[in-house]
Motif scaffolding. Structure first.
Motif, PDB file in Angstrom:
ATOM      1  N   GLY A  17      -0.804  -9.776  15.900  1.00 20.43           N
ATOM      2  CA  GLY A  17      -0.080  -8.961  16.860  1.00 20.43           C
ATOM      3  C   GLY A  17       1.060  -8.183  16.237  1.00 20.43           C
ATOM      4  O   GLY A  17       1.113  -6.953  16.277  1.00 20.43           O
ATOM      5  N   TRP A  18       2.010  -8.921  15.642  1.00 22.80           N
ATOM      6  CA  TRP A  18       3.172  -8.240  15.074  1.00 22.80           C
ATOM      7  C   TRP A  18       2.844  -7.524  13.775  1.00 22.80           C
ATOM      8  O   TRP A  18       3.443  -6.498  13.449  1.00 22.80           O
ATOM      9  N   LEU A  19       1.853  -8.032  13.016  1.00 24.22           N
ATOM     10  CA  LEU A  19       1.514  -7.400  11.743  1.00 24.22           C
ATOM     11  C   LEU A  19       0.911  -6.020  11.962  1.00 24.22           C
ATOM     12  O   LEU A  19       1.247  -5.063  11.250  1.00 24.22           O
ATOM     13  N   ARG A  20       0.031  -5.896  12.946  1.00 24.54           N
ATOM     14  CA  ARG A  20      -0.564  -4.592  13.235  1.00 24.54           C
ATOM     15  C   ARG A  20       0.499  -3.578  13.609  1.00 24.54           C
ATOM     16  O   ARG A  20       0.515  -2.449  13.104  1.00 24.54           O
ATOM     17  N   ALA A  21       1.417  -3.980  14.508  1.00 22.18           N
ATOM     18  CA  ALA A  21       2.477  -3.071  14.944  1.00 22.18           C
ATOM     19  C   ALA A  21       3.421  -2.729  13.800  1.00 22.18           C
ATOM     20  O   ALA A  21       3.867  -1.582  13.663  1.00 22.18           O
ATOM     21  N   ALA A  22       3.723  -3.714  12.942  1.00 26.30           N
ATOM     22  CA  ALA A  22       4.646  -3.479  11.838  1.00 26.30           C
ATOM     23  C   ALA A  22       4.060  -2.528  10.807  1.00 26.30           C
ATOM     24  O   ALA A  22       4.727  -1.577  10.364  1.00 26.30           O
ATOM     25  N   VAL A  23       2.821  -2.765  10.406  1.00 21.32           N
ATOM     26  CA  VAL A  23       2.191  -1.908   9.404  1.00 21.32           C
ATOM     27  C   VAL A  23       1.997  -0.501   9.949  1.00 21.32           C
ATOM     28  O   VAL A  23       2.260   0.494   9.265  1.00 21.32           O
ATOM     29  N   LEU A  24       1.550  -0.403  11.208  1.00 18.65           N
ATOM     30  CA  LEU A  24       1.353   0.909  11.832  1.00 18.65           C
ATOM     31  C   LEU A  24       2.662   1.679  11.915  1.00 18.65           C
ATOM     32  O   LEU A  24       2.723   2.874  11.595  1.00 18.65           O
ATOM     33  N   GLY A  25       3.740   0.999  12.332  1.00 19.59           N
ATOM     34  CA  GLY A  25       5.027   1.658  12.466  1.00 19.59           C
ATOM     35  C   GLY A  25       5.577   2.142  11.137  1.00 19.59           C
ATOM     36  O   GLY A  25       6.015   3.292  11.009  1.00 19.59           O
ATOM     37  N   ALA A  26       5.561   1.271  10.127  1.00 22.16           N
ATOM     38  CA  ALA A  26       6.095   1.658   8.825  1.00 22.16           C
ATOM     39  C   ALA A  26       5.264   2.757   8.183  1.00 22.16           C
ATOM     40  O   ALA A  26       5.805   3.712   7.599  1.00 22.16           O
ATOM     41  N   ASN A  27       3.953   2.657   8.296  1.00 20.74           N
ATOM     42  CA  ASN A  27       3.072   3.676   7.729  1.00 20.74           C
ATOM     43  C   ASN A  27       3.324   5.035   8.378  1.00 20.74           C
ATOM     44  O   ASN A  27       3.459   6.056   7.688  1.00 20.74           O
ATOM     45  N   ASP A  28       3.408   5.063   9.702  1.00 20.91           N
ATOM     46  CA  ASP A  28       3.675   6.312  10.402  1.00 20.91           C
ATOM     47  C   ASP A  28       5.040   6.866  10.050  1.00 20.91           C
ATOM     48  O   ASP A  28       5.230   8.086   9.951  1.00 20.91           O
ATOM     49  N   GLY A  29       6.016   5.967   9.908  1.00 21.41           N
ATOM     50  CA  GLY A  29       7.361   6.418   9.560  1.00 21.41           C
ATOM     51  C   GLY A  29       7.399   7.132   8.228  1.00 21.41           C
ATOM     52  O   GLY A  29       8.011   8.206   8.083  1.00 21.41           O
ATOM     53  N   ILE A  30       6.740   6.559   7.231  1.00 20.77           N
ATOM     54  CA  ILE A  30       6.715   7.169   5.902  1.00 20.77           C
ATOM     55  C   ILE A  30       5.922   8.469   5.924  1.00 20.77           C
ATOM     56  O   ILE A  30       6.406   9.519   5.468  1.00 20.77           O
ATOM     57  N   VAL A  31       4.706   8.410   6.447  1.00 24.02           N
ATOM     58  CA  VAL A  31       3.810   9.577   6.385  1.00 24.02           C
ATOM     59  C   VAL A  31       4.350  10.746   7.192  1.00 24.02           C
ATOM     60  O   VAL A  31       4.432  11.878   6.700  1.00 24.02           O
ATOM     61  N   SER A  32       4.714  10.493   8.445  1.00 22.15           N
ATOM     62  CA  SER A  32       5.137  11.605   9.304  1.00 22.15           C
ATOM     63  C   SER A  32       6.449  12.210   8.838  1.00 22.15           C
ATOM     64  O   SER A  32       6.603  13.442   8.808  1.00 22.15           O
ATOM     65  N   THR A  33       7.410  11.378   8.436  1.00 16.99           N
ATOM     66  CA  THR A  33       8.704  11.910   8.016  1.00 16.99           C
ATOM     67  C   THR A  33       8.610  12.608   6.668  1.00 16.99           C
ATOM     68  O   THR A  33       9.173  13.699   6.473  1.00 16.99           O
ATOM     69  N   ALA A  34       7.892  12.013   5.725  1.00 13.37           N
ATOM     70  CA  ALA A  34       7.720  12.659   4.424  1.00 13.37           C
ATOM     71  C   ALA A  34       6.973  13.970   4.566  1.00 13.37           C
ATOM     72  O   ALA A  34       7.335  14.980   3.937  1.00 13.37           O
ATOM     73  N   SER A  35       5.932  13.979   5.399  1.00 11.17           N
ATOM     74  CA  SER A  35       5.165  15.207   5.615  1.00 11.17           C
ATOM     75  C   SER A  35       6.030  16.283   6.260  1.00 11.17           C
ATOM     76  O   SER A  35       5.967  17.461   5.891  1.00 11.17           O
ATOM     77  N   LEU A  36       6.842  15.878   7.232  1.00  6.89           N
ATOM     78  CA  LEU A  36       7.740  16.830   7.890  1.00  6.89           C
ATOM     79  C   LEU A  36       8.737  17.416   6.900  1.00  6.89           C
ATOM     80  O   LEU A  36       8.965  18.633   6.870  1.00  6.89           O
TER      81      LEU A  36
END
Length: 233
Positions: A17-36
């Protein structure tokens, strides 16, 4: 007769439960912000504009992740509660039929008929709803939906992930901003993939390759868009 004292096993699925949300959140944070950041920088924006865009992306992304996770997992929770209410009604209506239904589940798994019926009766004598929730509906303490936990975990890990490429904006010289953000972000993604795989017991190389590939693709596409827009303006 000597009784064995067995140490309870801890399975990795309890982290899902928490691992899916944690990995998804951190991955999106890096990818979306770096891409922006890379997209805005490729459009020849000023350092202050890049920083503002990155900070805005961090806040908006964290809130979006929290809201999205909460709504999504709440829908799952609503479905679970509806199924449990229906099962509770069926138990109140015809208990014998529910015993037989549970026994049939065990028989299909390979348990002998008489034994399956005995097990069903014993489990339902202790907690009939819990027995049906687990074996008929597939709802357990491990997999049950937790909307608030998912929302907070996603928002927090997105913020941490987004802060990593944003920090590079403060440290990197303007001329090297794009390559340094890209390289650092890919390293962060590789580390995230390895840590997530390790925590979940998955193959590390495959997980690392997967997250870095998609991260690199996202950054390349946004850099291309930034160049096109910057040239057009």
């Amino acid at each position: 007769m000597t009784r064995l004292h067995l140490t309870p096993e801890r399975h990795l699925v309890s982290r899902i439960g928490w691992l899916r949300a944690a990995v998804l959140g951190a991955n999106d944070g890096i990818v979306s912000t770096a891409s922006l950041i890379i997209g805005v920088a490729a459009a020849a924006a000023k350092p202050a504009d890049i920083l503002i865009a990155g900070a805005a992306g961090l806040v908006a992304g964290a809130m979006s992740m929290a809201a999205g996770e909460y709504v999504s997992v709440s829908s799952q929770s609503d479905t679970e509660q509806a199924d449990l209410a229906r099962e509770r009604s069926e138990l109140a209506g015809d208990l014998d039929a529910e015993v037989q239904e549970l026994a049939e589940i065990y028989i299909k798994r390979g348990v002998e008929g008489a034994t399956a019926l005995t097990v069903a009766r014993q489990l339902m004598a202790k907690d009939a709803l819990a027995a049906h929730a687990h074996d008929e509906l597939g709802i357990s303490e491990v997999t049950t939906a937790r909307p608030i936990q998912a929302a907070l975990t996603s928002a927090a890990t997105f913020t941490v992930g987004a802060a990593l490429p944003l920090t590079i904006v403060f440290l990197a010289p303007p001329a090297l901003l794009i390559p340094l953000v890209a390289i650092a972000s890919l390293l962060f993604l590789a580390l995230l993939g390895g840590v997530g795989a390790r925590a979940g017991g998955a193959p590390i190389v495959a997980a690392t390759t997967r997250v870095t590939f998609w991260g690199a693709l996202a950054m390349a596409l946004t850099a291309g868009i930034g160049l096109i827009v910057g040239t057009g303006i």
